[in-house]
Motif scaffolding. Sequence first.
Motif, PDB file in Angstrom:
ATOM      1  N   UNK A 186      29.420   4.930  22.877  1.00 13.37           N
ATOM      2  CA  UNK A 186      28.220   4.260  22.821  1.00 13.37           C
ATOM      3  C   UNK A 186      26.933   5.389  23.437  1.00 13.37           C
ATOM      4  N   UNK A 187      27.574   6.093  24.238  1.00  4.72           N
ATOM      5  CA  UNK A 187      26.963   6.936  24.898  1.00  4.72           C
ATOM      6  C   UNK A 187      26.628   8.193  23.914  1.00  4.72           C
ATOM      7  N   UNK A 188      27.393   8.445  23.130  1.00  4.25           N
ATOM      8  CA  UNK A 188      27.331   9.260  21.883  1.00  4.25           C
ATOM      9  C   UNK A 188      26.452   8.793  20.978  1.00  4.25           C
ATOM     10  N   UNK A 189      26.502   7.302  20.602  1.00  5.02           N
ATOM     11  CA  UNK A 189      25.501   6.756  19.586  1.00  5.02           C
ATOM     12  C   UNK A 189      24.189   7.020  20.119  1.00  5.02           C
ATOM     13  N   UNK A 190      24.005   6.756  21.385  1.00  2.04           N
ATOM     14  CA  UNK A 190      22.693   6.807  21.835  1.00  2.04           C
ATOM     15  C   UNK A 190      22.268   8.236  21.860  1.00  2.04           C
ATOM     16  N   UNK A 191      23.006   9.085  22.210  1.00  2.00           N
ATOM     17  CA  UNK A 191      22.502  10.367  22.261  1.00  2.00           C
ATOM     18  C   UNK A 191      22.199  10.909  20.818  1.00  2.00           C
ATOM     19  N   UNK A 192      22.886  10.583  19.681  1.00  2.00           N
ATOM     20  CA  UNK A 192      22.664  11.094  18.563  1.00  2.00           C
ATOM     21  C   UNK A 192      21.560  10.434  18.038  1.00  2.00           C
ATOM     22  N   UNK A 208      18.407  12.093  19.719  1.00  2.00           N
ATOM     23  CA  UNK A 208      18.315  13.559  19.417  1.00  2.00           C
ATOM     24  C   UNK A 208      17.755  13.647  18.055  1.00  2.00           C
ATOM     25  N   UNK A 209      18.286  12.714  17.162  1.00  2.00           N
ATOM     26  CA  UNK A 209      17.637  12.734  15.655  1.00  2.00           C
ATOM     27  C   UNK A 209      16.250  12.552  15.700  1.00  2.00           C
ATOM     28  N   UNK A 210      15.563  11.672  16.567  1.00  2.00           N
ATOM     29  CA  UNK A 210      14.382  11.188  16.735  1.00  2.00           C
ATOM     30  C   UNK A 210      13.439  12.485  17.278  1.00  2.00           C
ATOM     31  N   UNK A 211      14.098  13.603  18.080  1.00  2.00           N
ATOM     32  CA  UNK A 211      13.389  14.745  18.595  1.00  2.00           C
ATOM     33  C   UNK A 211      12.703  15.483  17.501  1.00  2.00           C
ATOM     34  N   UNK A 212      11.527  15.924  17.572  1.00  2.00           N
ATOM     35  CA  UNK A 212      11.061  17.068  16.681  1.00  2.00           C
ATOM     36  C   UNK A 212      11.863  18.175  16.758  1.00  2.00           C
ATOM     37  N   UNK A 213      11.991  18.626  15.495  1.00  2.00           N
ATOM     38  CA  UNK A 213      12.928  19.898  15.323  1.00  2.00           C
ATOM     39  C   UNK A 213      14.443  19.772  15.474  1.00  2.00           C
ATOM     40  N   UNK A 214      14.751  18.429  15.416  1.00  2.00           N
ATOM     41  CA  UNK A 214      16.317  18.225  15.406  1.00  2.00           C
ATOM     42  C   UNK A 214      16.958  18.662  14.115  1.00  2.00           C
ATOM     43  N   UNK A 215      18.316  19.150  14.336  1.00  2.00           N
ATOM     44  CA  UNK A 215      19.072  19.615  13.254  1.00  2.00           C
ATOM     45  C   UNK A 215      20.165  18.549  12.875  1.00  2.00           C
ATOM     46  N   UNK A 216      20.808  18.605  11.828  1.00  2.00           N
ATOM     47  CA  UNK A 216      21.945  17.837  11.686  1.00  2.00           C
ATOM     48  C   UNK A 216      23.161  18.147  12.389  1.00  2.00           C
ATOM     49  N   UNK A 217      23.885  17.048  13.190  1.00  2.00           N
ATOM     50  CA  UNK A 217      24.773  17.331  14.068  1.00  2.00           C
ATOM     51  C   UNK A 217      26.168  16.573  13.475  1.00  2.00           C
ATOM     52  N   UNK A 266      20.535  23.496  23.117  1.00  2.00           N
ATOM     53  CA  UNK A 266      19.612  23.262  24.262  1.00  2.00           C
ATOM     54  C   UNK A 266      18.904  22.155  24.127  1.00  2.00           C
ATOM     55  N   UNK A 267      18.367  21.637  22.937  1.00  2.00           N
ATOM     56  CA  UNK A 267      17.633  20.523  22.664  1.00  2.00           C
ATOM     57  C   UNK A 267      18.565  19.326  23.088  1.00  2.00           C
ATOM     58  N   UNK A 268      19.683  19.382  22.383  1.00  9.27           N
ATOM     59  CA  UNK A 268      20.757  18.169  22.500  1.00  9.27           C
ATOM     60  C   UNK A 268      20.968  18.087  23.958  1.00  9.27           C
ATOM     61  N   UNK A 269      21.375  18.854  24.634  1.00 10.65           N
ATOM     62  CA  UNK A 269      21.825  18.946  26.011  1.00 10.65           C
ATOM     63  C   UNK A 269      20.516  18.198  26.861  1.00 10.65           C
ATOM     64  N   UNK A 270      19.196  18.736  26.497  1.00 12.89           N
ATOM     65  CA  UNK A 270      17.983  18.196  27.142  1.00 12.89           C
ATOM     66  C   UNK A 270      17.926  16.646  26.952  1.00 12.89           C
ATOM     67  N   UNK A 271      18.148  16.346  25.562  1.00 13.55           N
ATOM     68  CA  UNK A 271      18.121  14.848  25.383  1.00 13.55           C
ATOM     69  C   UNK A 271      19.135  14.145  26.156  1.00 13.55           C
TER      70      UNK A 271
END
Lengths: 277, 277
Positions: A101-107, A110-119, A268-273
């Motif tokens: 669930x921490x992963x689900x929250x993270x993904x 992150x998907x809502x971030x501007x400039x996010x890419x496919x994970x 870096x974006x993903x980690x920041x998120x």
Amino acid sequence: MHYFIAVAEELHFGRAAQRLGIAQPPLSRAISQLERRLGAALLQRTSRSVTLTEAGTVLLHEGRVALDAVEAAEHRTRRAALAAAGEPSIVLATKAGASSQILAKLLHAYAAEPGSVRVDVMLCGPGEQVRLLRSGRADVAILHQPFDDTAGFDTEELLTEGQIAVLPAGHTLTTSEDLRLDDLTDVPDLPAPRWPGPDGTYAAGPGPEAQSHTQLLQLVALGRTLMTVLDSCRPQLGDDVVAVPIVDAPAVTTVIAWPPHSRIRAVADLVRTAVSL
Amino acid sequence: MHYFIAVAEELHFGRAAQRLGIAQPPLSRAISQLERRLGAALLQRTSRSVTLTEAGTVLLHEGRVALDAVEAAEHRTRRAALAAAGEPSIVLATKAGASSQILAKLLHAYAAEPGSVRVDVMLCGPGEQVRLLRSGRADVAILHQPFDDTAGFDTEELLTEGQIAVLPAGHTLTTSEDLRLDDLTDVPDLPAPRWPGPDGTYAAGPGPEAQSHTQLLQLVALGRTLMTVLDSCRPQLGDDVVAVPIVDAPAVTTVIAWPPHSRIRAVADLVRTAVSL
DNA sequence: TTCATCGATACTTCTACGGTATCGCTCAAG
DNA sequence: CTTGAGCGATACCGTAGAAGTATCGATGAA
């Protein structure tokens, strides 16, 4: 290098040669040549057994790291070329069944971030994430201290939690409020499950063979084995099993890890998120 | 890999081939072969100039890391063999002229520890320590953040301090209580000194050529240049120069760094001694 | 004492890497 | 516009080194 690692792991020239798909003589020659080049004995051969010397142990370790680095260079270059051509993406490695669930929250975040890419999420067996990260097949991973070896990675802590034992409903152990590790080892009617090794074979033992966590959970429900999982997995458990805290199990810290040289912005974006969750 | 790095650095097949000691045609072939193997264009050749592609940039970076790892495996294995045979020792890399009294204290304290081994101190030019550590020629290093790139190493902070400018006694700038970085750039009569690059040549410029810190200090005393050093170097300065704090210079942290996989007990002992100072 | 096992050695074959010669393209000078 | 110099790619050839086959020598179990 490949050759030496194979011999050091098998401790047998014939089997190592077979594994490498070559004949035994070239392997013997390659190793003694390596020893001459390094000016150091790596193996002690007694014509009946092969053992590693001090230097050999070091080379086995350092050689693995070096080979992983070479492989990582290949993979990352290929992925950079693909990213430059088409749609960029990153690969996240995580252990199947843990911290979901921490992963689900993270993904989601992150998907809502501007400039996010496919994970691309890779679900791995225990400890496999580290391998993927070292060899460049993954860009970032969710690891669990102290189980996974985070040496050589940059990490950020996400969550620290305890462990719980998952037992068949109605088992005598479920009457306790909490358990200790000693209570769970060598339970006659609940032998520890056996996971396939890297080569796909199973170690000998009384426990049932398991391929996945869902499968394992079913085996627990059937009263054939027991398992330990993280606190946060409790909501995923059904009524046919019972969770009991293990009081003396080491606390597990879920961390997000990435290679220290990573220049990938998406990582870096993903980690920041992740840290801002 | 060696080949690609040479071309990527020179951006010129002819010069790269010369540097590698081979002819140009095999180099061309090797690179295009590498590109075919990776399935990615690494270089853009326009018959008049060579530039790196995205993937090429990644491979230059990752390839350096990988080559360093291979070299490190060699060096560490050799040293492990020597240590097993004769007297064990570790190599400490440090920048010449910086943090010398912290180093002296550390070496003294470590030598008094039970089970301590010989410590070979390598005095390096700026940034060279990182290279030595990555390539396995050194076991542990004293680095300075933010100057040195500590990515990929385990580190412990030892000291954080400011920087001071070292000026000729009597120079107009010495009348100030403190200085800013802007005050020190483009001072007409005190041009910045020039250090030799990795290839031993000097960049063009007005400043004097320097080989060592003592030499540089002499040049400052002679009124030919200025230099910035760490606060802790102040006691080493003579009467013929004046030290003035630079208020807006970034704080410098002295750290002790070692490879994350290091299994050498002596390194662990040395680090423990360092943090307990 | 014998035989099976296992790593080392001797000899042959072939792949692949490097060298020389040369081509084709591009840009700059006349 | 022409010519030549610079630079990377291609063609072809020779050799070094790696892999395969056959065999030896040593060691430990039956």
